[in-house]
Design a protein around this motif. Structure first.
Motif, PDB file in Angstrom:
ATOM      1  N   VAL A  17       0.753  -1.238  -0.001  1.00 53.68           N
ATOM      2  CA  VAL A  17       0.064  -0.087  -0.083  1.00 53.68           C
ATOM      3  C   VAL A  17       0.810   1.078   0.115  1.00 53.68           C
ATOM      4  O   VAL A  17       0.421   2.151  -0.656  1.00 53.68           O
ATOM      5  CB  VAL A  17      -1.109   0.169   1.475  1.00 53.68           C
ATOM      6  CG1 VAL A  17      -1.708   1.194   1.402  1.00 53.68           C
ATOM      7  CG2 VAL A  17      -1.876  -1.085   1.184  1.00 53.68           C
ATOM      8  N   LYS A  19       3.734   1.439  -1.516  1.00 47.80           N
ATOM      9  CA  LYS A  19       4.058   1.717  -3.086  1.00 47.80           C
ATOM     10  C   LYS A  19       3.029   2.107  -3.800  1.00 47.80           C
ATOM     11  O   LYS A  19       3.234   3.103  -4.638  1.00 47.80           O
ATOM     12  CB  LYS A  19       4.617   0.453  -3.550  1.00 47.80           C
ATOM     13  CG  LYS A  19       5.747  -0.176  -2.942  1.00 47.80           C
ATOM     14  CD  LYS A  19       6.281  -1.390  -3.611  1.00 47.80           C
ATOM     15  CE  LYS A  19       7.636  -1.980  -3.098  1.00 47.80           C
ATOM     16  NZ  LYS A  19       7.855  -3.335  -3.797  1.00 47.80           N
ATOM     17  N   LEU A  20       1.649   1.684  -3.479  1.00 43.38           N
ATOM     18  CA  LEU A  20       0.563   2.236  -4.290  1.00 43.38           C
ATOM     19  C   LEU A  20       0.435   3.803  -3.759  1.00 43.38           C
ATOM     20  O   LEU A  20       0.068   4.574  -5.041  1.00 43.38           O
ATOM     21  CB  LEU A  20      -0.754   1.694  -3.765  1.00 43.38           C
ATOM     22  CG  LEU A  20      -0.762   0.134  -4.415  1.00 43.38           C
ATOM     23  CD1 LEU A  20      -2.058  -0.438  -3.959  1.00 43.38           C
ATOM     24  CD2 LEU A  20      -0.687  -0.041  -5.776  1.00 43.38           C
ATOM     25  N   LYS A  21       0.703   4.168  -2.887  1.00 38.14           N
ATOM     26  CA  LYS A  21       0.643   5.699  -2.428  1.00 38.14           C
ATOM     27  C   LYS A  21       1.596   6.414  -3.159  1.00 38.14           C
ATOM     28  O   LYS A  21       1.075   7.795  -3.518  1.00 38.14           O
ATOM     29  CB  LYS A  21       0.885   5.785  -0.946  1.00 38.14           C
ATOM     30  CG  LYS A  21       0.631   7.303  -0.594  1.00 38.14           C
ATOM     31  CD  LYS A  21       1.110   7.519   0.996  1.00 38.14           C
ATOM     32  CE  LYS A  21       1.496   8.992   1.355  1.00 38.14           C
ATOM     33  NZ  LYS A  21       2.244   9.211   2.699  1.00 38.14           N
ATOM     34  N   TYR A  24       0.370   7.028  -6.618  1.00 37.77           N
ATOM     35  CA  TYR A  24      -0.720   7.788  -6.499  1.00 37.77           C
ATOM     36  C   TYR A  24      -0.219   9.279  -6.610  1.00 37.77           C
ATOM     37  O   TYR A  24      -0.745  10.243  -7.327  1.00 37.77           O
ATOM     38  CB  TYR A  24      -1.796   7.590  -5.520  1.00 37.77           C
ATOM     39  CG  TYR A  24      -2.617   8.477  -5.286  1.00 37.77           C
ATOM     40  CD1 TYR A  24      -3.679   8.681  -6.247  1.00 37.77           C
ATOM     41  CD2 TYR A  24      -2.510   9.534  -4.296  1.00 37.77           C
ATOM     42  CE1 TYR A  24      -4.584   9.647  -6.064  1.00 37.77           C
ATOM     43  CE2 TYR A  24      -3.770  10.523  -4.168  1.00 37.77           C
ATOM     44  CZ  TYR A  24      -4.402  10.907  -5.135  1.00 37.77           C
ATOM     45  OH  TYR A  24      -5.731  11.739  -4.967  1.00 37.77           O
ATOM     46  N   LYS A  76      -0.561  -2.576 -14.533  1.00 43.09           N
ATOM     47  CA  LYS A  76      -1.886  -2.301 -13.666  1.00 43.09           C
ATOM     48  C   LYS A  76      -2.908  -3.328 -14.078  1.00 43.09           C
ATOM     49  O   LYS A  76      -3.453  -4.260 -13.470  1.00 43.09           O
ATOM     50  CB  LYS A  76      -2.228  -1.178 -13.625  1.00 43.09           C
ATOM     51  CG  LYS A  76      -3.154  -0.979 -12.302  1.00 43.09           C
ATOM     52  CD  LYS A  76      -4.759  -0.826 -12.806  1.00 43.09           C
ATOM     53  CE  LYS A  76      -5.835  -0.673 -11.804  1.00 43.09           C
ATOM     54  NZ  LYS A  76      -7.100  -0.831 -12.281  1.00 43.09           N
ATOM     55  N   ILE A  82      -3.534  -5.770  -7.114  1.00 42.02           N
ATOM     56  CA  ILE A  82      -3.240  -4.460  -6.760  1.00 42.02           C
ATOM     57  C   ILE A  82      -4.690  -3.731  -6.137  1.00 42.02           C
ATOM     58  O   ILE A  82      -4.668  -3.522  -4.691  1.00 42.02           O
ATOM     59  CB  ILE A  82      -3.175  -3.428  -7.738  1.00 42.02           C
ATOM     60  CG1 ILE A  82      -1.497  -3.852  -8.546  1.00 42.02           C
ATOM     61  CG2 ILE A  82      -3.298  -2.037  -7.474  1.00 42.02           C
ATOM     62  CD1 ILE A  82      -1.139  -2.965  -9.611  1.00 42.02           C
ATOM     63  N   GLN A  83      -5.684  -4.076  -6.572  1.00 41.01           N
ATOM     64  CA  GLN A  83      -7.056  -3.564  -5.963  1.00 41.01           C
ATOM     65  C   GLN A  83      -7.534  -4.405  -4.841  1.00 41.01           C
ATOM     66  O   GLN A  83      -7.992  -4.130  -4.063  1.00 41.01           O
ATOM     67  CB  GLN A  83      -8.297  -3.570  -6.995  1.00 41.01           C
ATOM     68  CG  GLN A  83      -7.994  -2.473  -7.962  1.00 41.01           C
ATOM     69  CD  GLN A  83      -8.975  -2.261  -9.119  1.00 41.01           C
ATOM     70  OE1 GLN A  83      -8.879  -2.773 -10.102  1.00 41.01           O
ATOM     71  NE2 GLN A  83      -9.996  -1.481  -8.977  1.00 41.01           N
ATOM     72  N   PHE A  86      -5.453  -3.599  -1.877  1.00 41.27           N
ATOM     73  CA  PHE A  86      -6.059  -2.301  -1.443  1.00 41.27           C
ATOM     74  C   PHE A  86      -7.264  -2.474  -0.590  1.00 41.27           C
ATOM     75  O   PHE A  86      -7.568  -1.827   0.240  1.00 41.27           O
ATOM     76  CB  PHE A  86      -5.869  -1.345  -2.489  1.00 41.27           C
ATOM     77  CG  PHE A  86      -5.857  -0.036  -1.917  1.00 41.27           C
ATOM     78  CD1 PHE A  86      -5.082   0.719  -1.237  1.00 41.27           C
ATOM     79  CD2 PHE A  86      -7.147   0.864  -2.222  1.00 41.27           C
ATOM     80  CE1 PHE A  86      -5.176   2.000  -0.517  1.00 41.27           C
ATOM     81  CE2 PHE A  86      -7.377   2.069  -1.625  1.00 41.27           C
ATOM     82  CZ  PHE A  86      -6.190   2.812  -0.938  1.00 41.27           C
ATOM     83  N   MET A 117      -7.354   7.318  -3.301  1.00 35.33           N
ATOM     84  CA  MET A 117      -6.584   6.422  -4.011  1.00 35.33           C
ATOM     85  C   MET A 117      -7.448   5.093  -4.355  1.00 35.33           C
ATOM     86  O   MET A 117      -7.008   4.651  -5.595  1.00 35.33           O
ATOM     87  CB  MET A 117      -5.606   5.612  -2.991  1.00 35.33           C
ATOM     88  CG  MET A 117      -4.427   6.695  -2.530  1.00 35.33           C
ATOM     89  SD  MET A 117      -3.261   5.949  -1.592  1.00 35.33           S
ATOM     90  CE  MET A 117      -2.986   4.235  -2.082  1.00 35.33           C
ATOM     91  N   SER A 118      -8.331   4.898  -3.828  1.00 30.42           N
ATOM     92  CA  SER A 118      -9.405   3.718  -4.172  1.00 30.42           C
ATOM     93  C   SER A 118     -10.061   4.340  -5.565  1.00 30.42           C
ATOM     94  O   SER A 118     -10.128   3.481  -6.571  1.00 30.42           O
ATOM     95  CB  SER A 118     -10.570   3.327  -3.296  1.00 30.42           C
ATOM     96  OG  SER A 118     -11.349   2.480  -3.723  1.00 30.42           O
ATOM     97  N   TYR A 121      -7.198   4.064  -8.396  1.00 38.65           N
ATOM     98  CA  TYR A 121      -6.951   2.448  -8.743  1.00 38.65           C
ATOM     99  C   TYR A 121      -8.264   1.987  -9.505  1.00 38.65           C
ATOM    100  O   TYR A 121      -8.207   0.783  -9.910  1.00 38.65           O
ATOM    101  CB  TYR A 121      -6.241   1.756  -7.570  1.00 38.65           C
ATOM    102  CG  TYR A 121      -4.779   2.001  -7.445  1.00 38.65           C
ATOM    103  CD1 TYR A 121      -3.946   1.945  -8.471  1.00 38.65           C
ATOM    104  CD2 TYR A 121      -4.430   2.975  -6.513  1.00 38.65           C
ATOM    105  CE1 TYR A 121      -2.615   2.323  -8.417  1.00 38.65           C
ATOM    106  CE2 TYR A 121      -3.161   3.405  -6.299  1.00 38.65           C
ATOM    107  CZ  TYR A 121      -2.200   2.945  -7.161  1.00 38.65           C
ATOM    108  OH  TYR A 121      -0.995   3.502  -7.019  1.00 38.65           O
TER     109      TYR A 121
END
Length: 256
Positions: A17, A19-21, A24, A76, A82-83, A86, A117-118, A121
């Motif tokens: 998460v 990394k996802l941040k 984003y 992605k 990924i989703q 999250f 973020m949701s 993604y």
């Protein structure tokens, strides 16, 4: 035992998460950078071709952004985890909050940021949507700048990439297949942006982009290497399914 596995799963998902941040937050920076590049490449003091010749470093940066965007979204789309990861993070964080369990990680990605973020993604191609929205906003915010300045810039870049890919003289100079992939992604990226900002889109007969030629260039590559790019044209463009799009182009883009 269940508690142990929950802690194990939580410990594994938190770094992901993080990394996802970062990605984003990077998308937000891309938006600002794109506005600056477009402003420099579309000013009225010279033609799009002259801009690209005189400001090659800026044009290269624009191309690098497009290359990264298409590459990120390809990865992605092929990683549904990924989703899933999250969603698990958000559910666990909410459960911990309900149970009054302190979570240091919430300081890193709080509920408000997690919501944003949701939404990001949830898009099939989140980075491309960011660039499409940013380009559209650039055009709407700069009403003193003729829209042709932007569309002609995008059209010129698409044409340059197509010529480099289809002409043996240029193609033979490519050091490796990475250069081919770079040009293909840039070509598809500027087509999609053009389709979003031009009132009639990229697929009408009057389009300044040679769509048939661009699609042929894509089709001439190994299918495994361009399927993601063809899907980007099929599913993320704005005007492909308009009545003004010729049946030939629609047939060329049909999935095999």
């Amino acid at each position: 035992m269940l508690f142990y596995f929950r802690n194990l799963a939580w410990g594994a998902v938190v770094p992901l998460v993080g990394k996802l941040k970062k990605f984003y937050e990077f998308s937000l920076k891309l938006e600002g950078s794109l506005h600056g590049l477009l402003k420099a490449l579309t000013s009225a003091h010279c033609s799009p071709t002259q801009h690209l010749e005189q400001e090659q470093a800026l044009a290269r940066q624009f191309a690098e952004i497009l290359h990264f965007t298409l590459r990120f979204d390809e990865l992605k789309m092929t990683n549904p985890a990924i989703q899933n990861d999250f969603s698990y993070y958000r559910r666990t964080l909410n459960r911990m909050r309900i149970n009054n369990v302190a979570a240091e990680e919430e300081n890193e990605v709080n509920n408000e940021l997690a919501n944003r973020m949701s939404l990001f993604y949830a898009n099939a191609t989140p980075m491309l949507k960011t660039l499409s929205d940013a380009t559209t906003k650039f055009v709407s915010d700069n009403t003193d700048l003729p829209i042709e300045n932007t569309t002609d810039c995008l059209c010129t870049m698409a044409s340059v990439c197509k010529v480099m890919l289809e002409t043996p003289e240029y193609r033979s100079r490519f050091a490796n297949e990475d250069t081919v992939s770079f040009c293909l992604r840039v070509m598809v990226g500027v087509i999609i942006l053009y389709d979003y900002v031009h009132p009639a889109g990229a697929f009408v007969k009057s389009s300044k982009i040679d769509m048939k030629g661009c699609i042929k260039v894509l089709k001439d590559q190994p299918q495994s290497s361009v399927e993601g790019l063809l899907n980007a044209l099929r599913y993320t463009t704005k005007h492909l399914n308009d009545e003004t799009t010729s049946k030939q182009i629609k047939n060329m883009l049909q999935a095999n």
